[in-house]
Scaffold this active site. Structure first.
Site, PDB file in Angstrom:
ATOM      1  N   ARG A   4      45.859  41.319  40.271  1.00  0.00           N
ATOM      2  CA  ARG A   4      44.940  42.523  40.896  1.00  0.00           C
ATOM      3  C   ARG A   4      44.300  41.829  41.930  1.00  0.00           C
ATOM      4  O   ARG A   4      43.162  40.978  41.491  1.00  0.00           O
ATOM      5  CB  ARG A   4      44.973  43.761  39.911  1.00  0.00           C
ATOM      6  CG  ARG A   4      43.650  44.366  39.614  1.00  0.00           C
ATOM      7  CD  ARG A   4      42.375  43.823  39.405  1.00  0.00           C
ATOM      8  NE  ARG A   4      41.263  45.157  40.006  1.00  0.00           N
ATOM      9  CZ  ARG A   4      40.052  44.898  39.825  1.00  0.00           C
ATOM     10  NH1 ARG A   4      39.051  43.525  40.031  1.00  0.00           N
ATOM     11  NH2 ARG A   4      39.008  46.101  40.239  1.00  0.00           N
ATOM     12  N   ILE A   5      43.685  43.179  42.895  1.00  0.00           N
ATOM     13  CA  ILE A   5      43.072  42.591  43.968  1.00  0.00           C
ATOM     14  C   ILE A   5      41.905  43.717  43.734  1.00  0.00           C
ATOM     15  O   ILE A   5      42.015  45.279  43.619  1.00  0.00           O
ATOM     16  CB  ILE A   5      43.068  41.950  45.388  1.00  0.00           C
ATOM     17  CG1 ILE A   5      43.670  41.415  45.098  1.00  0.00           C
ATOM     18  CG2 ILE A   5      42.331  42.483  45.846  1.00  0.00           C
ATOM     19  CD1 ILE A   5      44.590  40.481  46.192  1.00  0.00           C
ATOM     20  N   GLY A   6      40.886  43.750  43.574  1.00  0.00           N
ATOM     21  CA  GLY A   6      39.428  44.960  43.479  1.00  0.00           C
ATOM     22  C   GLY A   6      39.028  45.305  45.015  1.00  0.00           C
ATOM     23  O   GLY A   6      39.377  44.710  45.782  1.00  0.00           O
ATOM     24  N   ASP A   7      37.995  45.772  44.855  1.00  0.00           N
ATOM     25  CA  ASP A   7      37.140  46.273  45.845  1.00  0.00           C
ATOM     26  C   ASP A   7      36.615  45.539  47.063  1.00  0.00           C
ATOM     27  O   ASP A   7      36.037  45.233  48.056  1.00  0.00           O
ATOM     28  CB  ASP A   7      36.460  47.378  45.878  1.00  0.00           C
ATOM     29  CG  ASP A   7      35.345  46.966  45.045  1.00  0.00           C
ATOM     30  OD1 ASP A   7      35.104  46.472  43.642  1.00  0.00           O
ATOM     31  OD2 ASP A   7      34.019  47.076  45.722  1.00  0.00           O
TER      32      ASP A   7
ATOM     33  N   HIS B 286      33.910  49.122  39.723  1.00  0.00           N
ATOM     34  CA  HIS B 286      35.666  50.081  39.185  1.00  0.00           C
ATOM     35  C   HIS B 286      35.386  49.251  40.558  1.00  0.00           C
ATOM     36  O   HIS B 286      35.974  51.066  41.086  1.00  0.00           O
ATOM     37  CB  HIS B 286      35.605  51.141  38.529  1.00  0.00           C
ATOM     38  CG  HIS B 286      36.712  51.418  37.983  1.00  0.00           C
ATOM     39  ND1 HIS B 286      36.883  51.604  36.106  1.00  0.00           N
ATOM     40  CD2 HIS B 286      37.823  50.089  38.118  1.00  0.00           C
ATOM     41  CE1 HIS B 286      38.054  51.341  36.509  1.00  0.00           C
ATOM     42  NE2 HIS B 286      39.040  51.298  36.869  1.00  0.00           N
ATOM     43  N   GLY B 287      36.516  48.059  40.977  1.00  0.00           N
ATOM     44  CA  GLY B 287      36.802  48.300  42.628  1.00  0.00           C
ATOM     45  C   GLY B 287      38.100  49.040  42.811  1.00  0.00           C
ATOM     46  O   GLY B 287      38.399  49.638  44.033  1.00  0.00           O
TER      47      GLY B 287
ATOM     48  N   THR C 129      29.808  40.491  38.889  1.00  0.00           N
ATOM     49  CA  THR C 129      29.934  40.260  40.616  1.00  0.00           C
ATOM     50  C   THR C 129      28.297  40.826  41.173  1.00  0.00           C
ATOM     51  O   THR C 129      28.021  41.303  40.670  1.00  0.00           O
ATOM     52  CB  THR C 129      30.862  41.580  41.301  1.00  0.00           C
ATOM     53  OG1 THR C 129      31.764  41.931  40.891  1.00  0.00           O
ATOM     54  CG2 THR C 129      29.945  41.475  43.618  1.00  0.00           C
TER      55      THR C 129
HETATM   56  N1  ASP Z   1      34.078  45.450  41.757  1.00  0.00           N
HETATM   57  C1  ASP Z   1      34.762  44.368  40.882  1.00  0.00           C
HETATM   58  C2  ASP Z   1      35.977  44.830  40.768  1.00  0.00           C
HETATM   59  O1  ASP Z   1      36.707  45.800  40.937  1.00  0.00           O
HETATM   60  C3  ASP Z   1      34.091  44.191  39.350  1.00  0.00           C
HETATM   61  C4  ASP Z   1      32.942  44.080  40.217  1.00  0.00           C
HETATM   62  O2  ASP Z   1      31.562  44.605  40.046  1.00  0.00           O
HETATM   63  O3  ASP Z   1      32.328  43.409  38.509  1.00  0.00           O
HETATM   64  O4  ASP Z   1      36.346  43.034  41.362  1.00  0.00           O
END
Ligand code: ASP
Length: 346
Positions: A240-243, A265-266, A212
């Site tokens: 799925r959607i992360g942070d 790790h989102g 990211t």
């Molecule tokens: N934080 C991002 C997610 O979980 C992944 C990343 O930082 O590369 O979608």
């Protein structure tokens, strides 16, 4: 007037003038921060990034791109541009590079598509915008900004977000634009290790890099901004959607405290409310930016089992990059324009 009253009056006068004199003698606490201090920090993801796994060529490539992006952001700030412009334009450079898991270099979801998330926030107004699960926007960070500035909403998802961004005149690309062999191979590798489990993490996770990208900046007017853009996680399922598009988790900015962008790790970043928590520790517990970032990344997040890191800048221009993984692609630029690029822990 009685003699004793006269003495009392005289005493009060003497005491009062002593107090004034001693106040004058104590110099006022001077805030030494230059008034128009500017600064910027970027990241290109955290994870198991070890020197032994890097060739000198790869290392040079990453460093050059990080430097190019940092330079761009600094120039905007130096010319009096806003922190929002610096964040957006800097992230464009990282989104347009195949090196990072954002824009062009986004990872593949389990369905063979690239589903991108991004968010942006302005510290002065606490306005924010975000998009999630978009598949055909070249620069999701700009879509996030349009949501913030030209809609009544904070977060738009998937088709609706794509339609909104297109109507705003943003560049729409064919989904094949996001194909890169490296990421496609990663998906195949992740699927092999996938067995019948629901996620994309183990055992592939062991050498996972969260690629990211993010940027935080402070401009000459004292305004902070933060932005984050990502392809999420390889082999992710069910949209799925992360942070990264979640304000308070992956991105946060408040002129009173700091601007933060995260990578990691989102699911853990959402549960730990990482970006906002750092700001809250500064606001309510009077911690410095460095103390707050350390507390959240090295204690709170780590104790929950979450891997990752953040970049941040405070209202005085202090720059921080904190991570609990072996490495994080990052660069800082101070008010004098000095760029420092880092990849590994030390
Ligand atoms: N934080 C991002 C997610 O979980 C992944 C990343 O930082 O590369 O979608």
């Amino acid at each position: 007037m009685k003699k004793s009253a006269l003495i009392l009056l005289l005493l009060a006068f003497i005491l009062n003038s002593c107090a004034n004199t001693s106040e004058e003698k104590t110099p006022k606490k001077v805030d030494e921060t230059p008034k128009n201090s500017i600064g910027l920090v970027i990241h290109g993801g955290a994870g198991t990034i070890l020197k032994k796994n890097m060739t000198p060529e790869m290392e040079a490539e990453y460093k050059a791109k990080l430097e190019e992006a940092a330079k761009k952001g600094y120039e905007i700030l130096q010319n009096g541009g806003s922190s929002l412009d610096a964040v957006e334009q800097t992230i464009h450079i990282l989104e347009n590079s195949p090196l990072f898991n954002a824009g062009k270099g986004a990872v593949f979801a389990n369905n063979g598509k690239n589903e991108l998330d991004a968010s942006i926030m302005e510290g002065k107004t606490l306005n924010a915008g975000a998009v999630a699960g978009v598949t055909n926007l070249k620069n999701p960070i700009s879509a996030a900004r349009k949501v913030m500035e030209n809609s009544d909403h904070v977060l738009l998802a998937r088709k609706g977000a794509e339609e909104f961004a297109a109507a705003q005149g943003l560049e729409v690309v064919d989904t094949s634009y996001f194909f890169t062999e490296k990421r496609f191979n990663s998906l195949q590798k992740a699927k092999q290790g996938d067995k019948d489990k629901t996620a994309y993490l183990d055992p592939y996770m062991k050498d996972y890099k969260y690629g990211t990208v993010g940027c935080v900046a402070l401009d000459k007017n004292g305004n902070l901004a933060a932005g984050t853009s990502t392809g999420g996680m390889t082999n992710k399922k069910w949209n799925r959607i992360g942070d990264s598009p979640i304000i308070g988790a992956g991105t946060y900015a408040n002129n009173k405290t700091c601007a933060v962008s995260g990578t990691g790790h989102g699911e853990y970043f959402i549960r730990a409310n990482v970006a906002y928590d750092i700001s809250a520790l500064m606001e309510y517990k009077n911690m410095s930016l460095q103390e707050a970032a350390k507390e959240v990344i090295q204690n709170k997040l780590k104790n929950m089992g979450g891997d990752g890191g953040i970049i941040a800048i405070d209202a005085k221009g202090n720059l921080v990059a904190e991570f609990n993984t072996p490495g994080m692609y990052r660069a800082t630029v101070d008010e004098k324009g000095k760029i420092t690029v880092g990849i590994y822990k030390d």
